[in-house]
Enzyme design. Structure first.
Site: not given
Ligand code: ZN
Length: 454
Positions: A263-264, A314, A318, A405
């Protein structure tokens, strides 16, 4: 009165000397931190708040520092507020940025969202336009053809803004749009160039009501001849549709399966390092990327996709989706999908909501497949590759989904160490879609997938 004053003064002296020592220490820390290399990511969670910051990475160090200082000042303001209270629900701070280069100009658009109670996030936009080697910040006037004024652009913008709000039936008035698009620099602080034209970004409430959210008004390139300098009008070539390679999955049929998810990102070196090492373990993984980051790291996104990894969303900034209205949720989803499509030629079908926050109503809005996880490596807390690897190995099971991540080197290294070990134990490493196919599971948009175990 007098005696109490005297009493205080001896205490006062002590206080003052402690205060001076603190100031000196702060000065030393601050002095050091200024000379350090630039940080690029920060994630914090306390009892009072969650905080996630993406610091812009650009080669112009002077402007980088300027942008980072701006973000830090906003961050500190937020932390002071958040620490001061005892919130019933966590406050939240998110700073993201998008990056584009047009001709020799760098464009960075920073969006800061802070939630400190109340109905919605507070949003602040700031854009920077600059060359690689000068300290000058440019504004829209720099992009105009010689002899043209902002008024020439403003007329076009008004027309396309009115057309947009009518087409979309938005809650605004002619006067509001006219006011928000008139030829004042403050109305043209945020703009970007894309494959269709020049897009003027109007933050929420600039030309329409708050609930309509951010409006992006695009003026086609052919309308800008003679108004914007030629070198900025070149149309970016439309990308052909890319067909990613499909792996022959028969060899994985009898194996235990794990889906590594990241993620991210995308990020720079860490993502690239991961991609360069996946072949060693016959591994393909899934990236849940942030829409705000994909244009900055488009090479790695494209590399991930064309080598057979899966790209999921995602969201753009965020944010906690529970704290957004329907329009803003859609905006987070649509903007991300469009940014991804701009680079790889197709939209993702998988979504991982930030913090795993999703419910049936949000699922209906996103209209995507929700993928969560069942092995949380907590990599962003430890940033320790051996701990991360051990966590994965200890919890591994057939059908598992691992949360990592790829913005941290330790996470990537930890994942590769785990793959090395788990491969010996008979595991294969697949994307979410490969996993579903191998397990004969038809994905359902109403469900949340924590794993694919039976
Ligand atoms: Zn995340």
């Amino acid at each position: 009165m007098k005696s109490s004053k005297l009493k205080l003064s001896s205490k006062g002296k002590k206080t003052i000397s402690i205060f001076i020592i603190i100031i000196c220490l702060l000065y030393l820390v601050f002095k050091d931190s200024k000379t350090e290399t630039l940080k690029n990511e920060e994630k914090t969670e306390t009892d009072n708040y969650t905080l996630k910051v993406d610091y812009p990475e650009v080669s112009n160090q002077y402007i980088s520092t300027l942008m980072n200082e701006y973000i830090d000042s906003k961050k500190e303001e937020f932390i002071n507020i958040a620490n001061d209270i005892n919130p019933t629900e966590k406050y939240d701070f998110s700073a993201t940025y998008s990056y584009e280069k047009k001709a020799d100009i760098n464009i960075v658009h920073i969006i800061i969202y802070s939630y400190t109670g109340g109905a919605h996030y507070i949003r602040e936009d700031k854009s920077y336009y600059f060359k690689d080697n000068t300290k000058d910040l440019l504004d829209i006037n720099y992009f105009l053809e010689e002899g043209k004024t902002l008024n020439d652009l403003s007329v076009k913008t008004y027309y396309y803004a009115m057309k947009y709000v009518k087409d979309h039936n938005l809650n605004t008035t002619d006067e509001w749009v006219s006011d928000g698009t008139k030829s004042e620099l403050q109305n043209y602080e945020h703009f970007t160039f894309n494959s269709d034209g020049l897009t003027i970004i109007f933050p929420p409430y600039s030309i329409s009501c708050w609930a309509d959210g951010e409006l992006r008004i695009t003026i086609p390139y052919n309308e800008l001849n003679g108004i914007i300098q030629d070198k900025f009008l070149e149309n970016n070539q439309k990308k052909p549709i890319i067909k990613p390679p499909k792996r022959d999955l028969t060899e994985f049929k009898d194996k235990k399966l794990i889906a590594f998810t990241f993620d991210d990102g995308p990020a720079n070196e860490s993502t690239n390092y991961l991609l360069d090492n996946l072949d060693n373990y016959d591994a393909r993984v899934t990236f849940f990327v942030l829409g705000s980051r994909v244009s900055s790291y488009k090479d790695n996104l494209l590399k991930a996709y064309t080598t057979g990894n899966e790209i999921g969303s995602h969201t753009y900034s965020h944010l906690n989706l529970y704290k957004l209205n329907n329009y803003d949720i859609l905006n987070e989803v649509v903007k991300t999908n469009e940014s991804i499509k701009e680079i790889i030629g197709s939209e993702p079908t998988l979504i991982r909501p930030p913090y795993g926050n999703i419910n049936a109503d949000i699922k209906k809005l996103t209209n995507m497949y929700t993928v969560l996880w069942d092995i949380d490596t907590e990599d962003w807390k430890s940033k320790d590759k051996n701990k991360i690897a051990k966590n994965i190995i200890d919890n591994a099971h057939d059908g598992a989904i691992v949360l990592l991540h790829d913005i941290y080197n330790a996470s990537v290294e930890g994942a590769l160490i785990a793959m090395e070990e788990l491969k010996k134990e008979g595991y294969a490493f697949v994307t979410i879609s490969e996993m579903a196919e191998l397990k004969n599971i038809k994905l359902d948009k109403e469900k949340s997938y924590f794993n694919f175990s039976n």
